[in-house]
Enzyme design. Structure first.
Site, PDB file in Angstrom:
ATOM      1  N   ARG A   1      43.570  36.812  32.234  1.00 19.32           N
ATOM      2  CA  ARG A   1      43.513  35.398  31.882  1.00 19.32           C
ATOM      3  C   ARG A   1      42.287  35.021  31.056  1.00 19.32           C
ATOM      4  O   ARG A   1      42.385  34.354  30.034  1.00 19.32           O
ATOM      5  CB  ARG A   1      43.520  34.520  33.149  1.00 19.32           C
ATOM      6  N   THR A   2      41.118  35.443  31.541  1.00 15.99           N
ATOM      7  CA  THR A   2      39.900  34.977  30.876  1.00 15.99           C
ATOM      8  C   THR A   2      39.869  35.480  29.436  1.00 15.99           C
ATOM      9  O   THR A   2      39.655  34.709  28.497  1.00 15.99           O
ATOM     10  CB  THR A   2      38.654  35.443  31.654  1.00 15.99           C
TER      11      THR A   2
ATOM     12  N   LYS B   1      27.979  55.980  24.863  1.00 16.45           N
ATOM     13  CA  LYS B   1      26.974  56.904  24.301  1.00 16.45           C
ATOM     14  C   LYS B   1      25.584  56.589  24.830  1.00 16.45           C
ATOM     15  O   LYS B   1      24.604  57.184  24.410  1.00 16.45           O
ATOM     16  CB  LYS B   1      26.953  56.783  22.766  1.00 16.45           C
TER      17      LYS B   1
ATOM     18  N   ARG C   1      32.051  39.648  29.603  1.00  7.24           N
ATOM     19  CA  ARG C   1      32.237  39.890  31.043  1.00  7.24           C
ATOM     20  C   ARG C   1      31.604  41.224  31.370  1.00  7.24           C
ATOM     21  O   ARG C   1      31.819  42.213  30.670  1.00  7.24           O
ATOM     22  CB  ARG C   1      33.715  39.898  31.414  1.00  7.24           C
TER      23      ARG C   1
ATOM     24  N   HIS D   1      30.901  32.533  37.271  1.00  7.65           N
ATOM     25  CA  HIS D   1      32.045  32.530  36.344  1.00  7.65           C
ATOM     26  C   HIS D   1      32.237  31.088  35.844  1.00  7.65           C
ATOM     27  O   HIS D   1      33.189  30.413  36.205  1.00  7.65           O
ATOM     28  CB  HIS D   1      33.279  33.027  37.099  1.00  7.65           C
TER      29      HIS D   1
HETATM   30  C1  NCD Z   1      38.677  35.954  38.646  1.00  7.40           C
HETATM   31  C2  NCD Z   1      37.504  36.810  38.254  1.00  7.40           C
HETATM   32  O1  NCD Z   1      37.592  37.646  37.382  1.00  7.40           O
HETATM   33  O2  NCD Z   1      36.453  36.576  38.850  1.00  7.40           O
HETATM   34  N1  NCD Z   1      39.717  36.015  37.732  1.00  7.40           N
HETATM   35  C3  NCD Z   1      39.714  35.133  36.685  1.00  7.40           C
HETATM   36  O3  NCD Z   1      38.859  35.180  35.839  1.00  7.40           O
HETATM   37  N2  NCD Z   1      40.662  34.204  36.668  1.00  7.40           N
HETATM   38  C4  NCD Z   1      39.123  36.109  40.030  1.00  7.40           C
HETATM   39  C5  NCD Z   1      39.387  37.478  40.575  1.00  7.40           C
HETATM   40  O4  NCD Z   1      39.341  38.474  39.862  1.00  7.40           O
HETATM   41  O5  NCD Z   1      39.680  37.546  41.767  1.00  7.40           O
END
Ligand code: NCD
Length: 366
Positions: A54-55, A83, A104, A132
């Site tokens: 999703r993100t 590397k 991320r 997040h």
């Molecule tokens: C979450 C995350 O990556 O922290 N997912 C997201 O970004 N919607 C939640 C999760 O992974 O449980």
């Protein structure tokens, strides 16, 4: 670097800024055509060192809908990280190819560290079990749309409150709106971290910690379910056993949901594993797939805000990167998952507070 507007932690900005982003997302939802081409000629880099559906894709779709382009990787094994390149060097390089970076990482404080070498804005799309912020903007938009308010809510948060970065960011944000209270539903092993609870206590925000979903559910306006974060458990056999035990403890099904208020909403950042039965999807109170869709609009608003200052200006309340006499720069953060353990040249690691030494990157208190 000065005057760059990153989004590392929502709390670096005043609530007014969060509200502006949410309002802009609502405008975009109403008339998406108006914003077509608003980012023509701009490039967004997505650096994903951890899995994401999703993100990552909502960010990519958001940028494409605004007319911009995207570059990036979602598997660090195919990048120069494999590397031995440092996060700082990768970020510095990619920031020369992009106008905006979405990152991320599995280490806590990574986005903040990356911002130190970047020549473009950095968005934290999740740093380990820490924060997040763009999921939180998604959650704030979801509450605004589905509950018509961000205040006077009894919010139950259930599941992995220890490692769940989405709930850390959410609690810290929503506690800044009036008269919200929290019910934390978890096992003692996966309870809310002390630094979040300390912040709530300091600011006089009420919260309860309860061991069962059943006891809390009837009073809630919002139930925020989360996945047990398997990847953050110890990799040993004992860690695996512990995960198997934890993942079965909190599950929402239609029988339990019957005890909930008629205007309750059930949220989940997704992906779900075992914590919500599929049958719950048909209940109109289940809004988690809508929530995932709101995420794309809020990310369009965020990209516009960071890249296009006509739409709105981000103003930081404090310069959290500033060097003050309070820093104890040479001490080591005790959190083994902190970025400072890996990127050895990071400065100004620990700051003295009334509660002890706090890491300037991952917030860990020692
Ligand atoms: C979450 C995350 O990556 O922290 N997912 C997201 O970004 N919607 C939640 C999760 O992974 O449980």
């Amino acid at each position: 670097l000065e005057n760059l507007n990153h989004l590392i932690d929502l709390n670096d900005y005043p609530v007014k800024t969060w509200n502006q982003i949410i309002s802009l997302a609502q405008l975009i939802m109403k008339s998406p055509g108006t914003y077509k081409g608003a980012c023509t000629g701009k490039i967004m880099g997505t650096l994903f060192y951890e899995p994401s559906t999703r993100t990552q894709m909502s960010f990519q779709s958001a940028m494409l809908r605004l007319g911009g382009g995207i570059i990036g990787f979602d598997n660090p094994e195919t990048s120069s990280t494999s590397k031995g390149e440092t996060l700082g060097d990768t970020t510095k390089t990619i920031s020369g190819y992009s106008h905006l970076i979405v990152m991320r990482h599995y280490l806590e404080g990574a986005a903040k560290a990356a911002a130190l070498t970047a020549d473009c804005p950095i968005i934290n799309a999740g740093d380990g079990g820490h924060l997040h912020p763009t999921q939180t903007l998604t959650d704030l938009l979801t509450l605004t749309e589905e509950k018509s308010r961000l205040s006077d809510l009894n919010i139950g948060i259930c599941g992995d409150l220890k490692y769940g970065r989405t709930v850390h960011s959410l609690v810290r944000a929503i506690s800044h709106y009036k008269a919200n209270r929290f019910t934390f539903i978890s096992t003692p092993e996966l309870c809310m971290p002390d630094y979040i609870k300390a912040e709530l206590i300091e600011r006089g925000i009420s919260f309860y910690e309860v061991p069962t979903l059943e006891s809390a559910l009837p009073q809630l306006d919002v139930l925020y379910m989360t996945r047990i974060q398997r990847e953050r458990f110890d990799k040993s056999d004992e860690g695996k056993k512990e995960y198997e035990k934890q993942k079965k403890i909190f599950t929402l099904d239609t029988k339990k949901l019957k005890t909930g208020k008629e205007d309750l909403i059930v949220m989940h950042p997704l992906p779900r594993v075992d914590e919500i039965a599929i049958e719950v999807d048909d209940d109109p109170r289940a809004v988690y797939f809508k929530q995932a869709n709101y995420g794309m609009y809020v990310r369009m608003a965020l990209i516009l805000t960071l890249l296009n200052h006509e739409h709105s200006e981000l103003v930081t309340t404090d310069d959290s990167m500033a060097i003050t006499n309070d820093f104890v720069s040479n001490a080591q953060c005790e959190n083994l998952k902190c970025i400072t353990r890996y990127e050895k040249n990071l400065k100004n690691r620990l700051v003295k507070t009334a509660d002890g030494l706090v890491c300037n990157y991952c917030d860990y208190c020692s």
